[in-house]
Design a protein around this motif. Structure first.
Motif, PDB file in Angstrom:
ATOM      1  N   ALA A  72      -0.975  -7.657  -6.456  1.00 46.19           N
ATOM      2  CA  ALA A  72      -0.276  -8.379  -5.409  1.00 46.19           C
ATOM      3  C   ALA A  72      -0.116  -7.457  -4.207  1.00 46.19           C
ATOM      4  O   ALA A  72       0.406  -6.345  -4.337  1.00 46.19           O
ATOM      5  CB  ALA A  72       1.095  -8.839  -5.899  1.00 46.19           C
ATOM      6  N   VAL A  73      -0.582  -7.910  -3.050  1.00 44.98           N
ATOM      7  CA  VAL A  73      -0.449  -7.151  -1.812  1.00 44.98           C
ATOM      8  C   VAL A  73       0.558  -7.872  -0.933  1.00 44.98           C
ATOM      9  O   VAL A  73       0.289  -8.973  -0.432  1.00 44.98           O
ATOM     10  CB  VAL A  73      -1.801  -7.013  -1.082  1.00 44.98           C
ATOM     11  N   THR A  74       1.741  -7.280  -0.757  1.00 46.81           N
ATOM     12  CA  THR A  74       2.703  -7.855   0.175  1.00 46.81           C
ATOM     13  C   THR A  74       2.292  -7.435   1.585  1.00 46.81           C
ATOM     14  O   THR A  74       1.879  -6.303   1.803  1.00 46.81           O
ATOM     15  CB  THR A  74       4.138  -7.395  -0.115  1.00 46.81           C
ATOM     16  N   GLY A  75       2.380  -8.364   2.521  1.00 46.38           N
ATOM     17  CA  GLY A  75       1.922  -8.048   3.873  1.00 46.38           C
ATOM     18  C   GLY A  75       0.412  -7.951   3.970  1.00 46.38           C
ATOM     19  O   GLY A  75      -0.111  -7.239   4.830  1.00 46.38           O
ATOM     20  N   GLY A  76      -0.294  -8.686   3.116  1.00 47.01           N
ATOM     21  CA  GLY A  76      -1.748  -8.597   3.093  1.00 47.01           C
ATOM     22  C   GLY A  76      -2.438  -9.201   4.300  1.00 47.01           C
ATOM     23  O   GLY A  76      -3.650  -9.024   4.463  1.00 47.01           O
ATOM     24  N   SER A  77      -1.694  -9.910   5.152  1.00 45.01           N
ATOM     25  CA  SER A  77      -2.289 -10.486   6.359  1.00 45.01           C
ATOM     26  C   SER A  77      -2.262  -9.523   7.544  1.00 45.01           C
ATOM     27  O   SER A  77      -2.852  -9.822   8.588  1.00 45.01           O
ATOM     28  CB  SER A  77      -1.547 -11.774   6.748  1.00 45.01           C
ATOM     29  N   GLY A  78      -1.572  -8.399   7.410  1.00 43.03           N
ATOM     30  CA  GLY A  78      -1.409  -7.460   8.525  1.00 43.03           C
ATOM     31  C   GLY A  78      -2.609  -6.567   8.736  1.00 43.03           C
ATOM     32  O   GLY A  78      -3.626  -6.646   8.033  1.00 43.03           O
ATOM     33  N   LYS A  79      -2.488  -5.676   9.691  1.00 41.20           N
ATOM     34  CA  LYS A  79      -3.594  -4.811  10.098  1.00 41.20           C
ATOM     35  C   LYS A  79      -4.105  -3.960   8.943  1.00 41.20           C
ATOM     36  O   LYS A  79      -5.300  -3.935   8.647  1.00 41.20           O
ATOM     37  CB  LYS A  79      -3.126  -3.920  11.256  1.00 41.20           C
ATOM     38  N   LEU A  80      -3.209  -3.240   8.292  1.00 38.33           N
ATOM     39  CA  LEU A  80      -3.603  -2.453   7.128  1.00 38.33           C
ATOM     40  C   LEU A  80      -3.835  -3.355   5.923  1.00 38.33           C
ATOM     41  O   LEU A  80      -4.747  -3.120   5.127  1.00 38.33           O
ATOM     42  CB  LEU A  80      -2.530  -1.417   6.810  1.00 38.33           C
ATOM     43  N   GLY A  81      -3.033  -4.400   5.781  1.00 35.30           N
ATOM     44  CA  GLY A  81      -3.157  -5.295   4.644  1.00 35.30           C
ATOM     45  C   GLY A  81      -4.530  -5.912   4.525  1.00 35.30           C
ATOM     46  O   GLY A  81      -5.084  -6.033   3.420  1.00 35.30           O
ATOM     47  N   ARG A  82      -5.121  -6.316   5.651  1.00 32.92           N
ATOM     48  CA  ARG A  82      -6.457  -6.915   5.619  1.00 32.92           C
ATOM     49  C   ARG A  82      -7.479  -5.941   5.052  1.00 32.92           C
ATOM     50  O   ARG A  82      -8.345  -6.304   4.253  1.00 32.92           O
ATOM     51  CB  ARG A  82      -6.870  -7.352   7.021  1.00 32.92           C
ATOM     52  N   ALA A  83      -7.376  -4.678   5.478  1.00 30.85           N
ATOM     53  CA  ALA A  83      -8.309  -3.661   4.985  1.00 30.85           C
ATOM     54  C   ALA A  83      -8.085  -3.398   3.501  1.00 30.85           C
ATOM     55  O   ALA A  83      -9.047  -3.197   2.748  1.00 30.85           O
ATOM     56  CB  ALA A  83      -8.147  -2.373   5.786  1.00 30.85           C
ATOM     57  N   VAL A  84      -6.829  -3.404   3.069  1.00 27.87           N
ATOM     58  CA  VAL A  84      -6.521  -3.163   1.653  1.00 27.87           C
ATOM     59  C   VAL A  84      -7.071  -4.284   0.788  1.00 27.87           C
ATOM     60  O   VAL A  84      -7.694  -4.039  -0.259  1.00 27.87           O
ATOM     61  CB  VAL A  84      -5.005  -2.998   1.450  1.00 27.87           C
ATOM     62  N   VAL A  85      -6.857  -5.526   1.200  1.00 30.57           N
ATOM     63  CA  VAL A  85      -7.379  -6.657   0.434  1.00 30.57           C
ATOM     64  C   VAL A  85      -8.889  -6.538   0.270  1.00 30.57           C
ATOM     65  O   VAL A  85      -9.432  -6.686  -0.828  1.00 30.57           O
ATOM     66  CB  VAL A  85      -6.997  -7.990   1.108  1.00 30.57           C
ATOM     67  N   ARG A  86      -9.576  -6.242   1.367  1.00 30.51           N
ATOM     68  CA  ARG A  86     -11.042  -6.146   1.307  1.00 30.51           C
ATOM     69  C   ARG A  86     -11.477  -4.981   0.412  1.00 30.51           C
ATOM     70  O   ARG A  86     -12.407  -5.117  -0.387  1.00 30.51           O
ATOM     71  CB  ARG A  86     -11.608  -5.979   2.714  1.00 30.51           C
ATOM     72  N   GLU A  87     -10.818  -3.836   0.528  1.00 27.09           N
ATOM     73  CA  GLU A  87     -11.166  -2.670  -0.288  1.00 27.09           C
ATOM     74  C   GLU A  87     -11.003  -2.968  -1.779  1.00 27.09           C
ATOM     75  O   GLU A  87     -11.876  -2.633  -2.598  1.00 27.09           O
ATOM     76  CB  GLU A  87     -10.281  -1.482   0.093  1.00 27.09           C
TER      77      GLU A  87
END
Length: 281
Positions: free
Chosen positions: A5-20
């Motif tokens: 679960a990624v909280t804040g996954g829509s944000g600047k860093l969150g987008r990169a984390v989801v993709r990674e």
């Protein structure tokens, strides 16, 4: 397969984390107040200022999933000055407590969260104790935002004391950049004071995401914090030359070469195997 679960996954860093995480075989759910620009994984709107929503988010969302294995906590008001000081502090401390406590209640034992470079004493109106700065000296929060991040680290220490098998890793991210941000970097070169507030450092979001993944995969329980920056600075001039000009009285803990970062990533390299792959250059 691990569900993260990624909280804040829509944000600047969150987008990169989801993709990674997706690129490395993880299942991911994005939990955020804001919908993502591009829906790479399942998204559910969650308000983490509400503890009940936090517990539900980590245990079961009907038709989506039942329980998660790990949490990456990025949701927050993203920096000082975005809103009022008291509002920033109240939101960020409450959200972090709710995430940490809800993860504990759900039996999750792997939590990685976004701490901040601001704990090092930014904007360095009081010079740092030495260069390059690292995780060894006492934190120096100078804003309500940084103070909230300091309390996040203290909360995490106590959660780990309560649960000896819990692993919590705080990543003190430098200023997060996307490739589109690099067009502004040439404008920094004529005035070193423009970026001296964080010792001319930055973190490419893709390398920040790498650090998150490596932190999730780190196997040692307990609390750890790491500075996460890129290997180089935002400047063309050598880092030691810039530091001697703007921080002439600050002693050196070790030498640096060329445009090497003055936010030490030695600990992250040593324990996580972190190595930045991207640069504005």
């Amino acid at each position: 397969m691990t569900l993260v679960a990624v909280t804040g996954g829509s944000g600047k860093l969150g987008r990169a984390v989801v993709r990674e995480l997706l690129d490395h075989g993880y299942d991911v759910v994005n939990l955020d107040l804001a919908a993502p620009r591009e829906q790479l994984c399942p998204y559910t709107r969650i308000d983490f200022t509400d503890y009940g929503q936090a517990v539900e988010a980590f245990t079961a969302i009907d038709s989506r999933y039942r329980g998660v294995d790990a949490v990456v906590h990025l949701a927050a008001i993203p920096g000082p000055g975005v809103t009022g000081n008291a509002a920033t502090f109240a939101n960020n401390v409450t959200v972090s407590y709710n995430v940490f406590a809800a993860a504990r209640a759900a039996g999750i034992r792997n939590v990685v969260w976004a701490s901040s470079e601001t704990l090092l004493g930014l904007p360095f109106d009081t010079p740092p104790p030495y260069l390059p700065v690292d995780e060894e000296y006492e934190t120096r929060p100078e804003t309500a935002y940084a103070l909230a991040k300091r309390l996040d680290e203290e909360m995490a220490a106590q959660f780990c004391r309560w649960e000896p098998d819990l692993k919590m890793i705080g990543l003190r991210f430098s200023n997060v950049m996307e490739p589109g941000d690099y067009a502004a970097f040439p404008s920094y070169q004529d005035d070193p004071k423009l970026r001296s507030w964080n010792l001319w450092s930055y973190i490419d979001g893709r390398d920040g995401a790498q650090a998150v993944r490596l932190a999730l995969e780190y196997q040692v329980p307990g609390l750890e914090v790491f500075i996460i920056a890129n290997a180089d600075s935002v400047m063309d001039r050598p880092s030691a030359e810039l530091a001697r000009e703007l921080f002439p009285q600050v002693p050196w803990k070790r030498p640096v070469e060329g445009t090497q970062t003055l936010l030490s990533i030695d600990k992250a390299r040593r324990l996580l195997g972190y190595e930045p792959r991207h640069s504005w250059r």
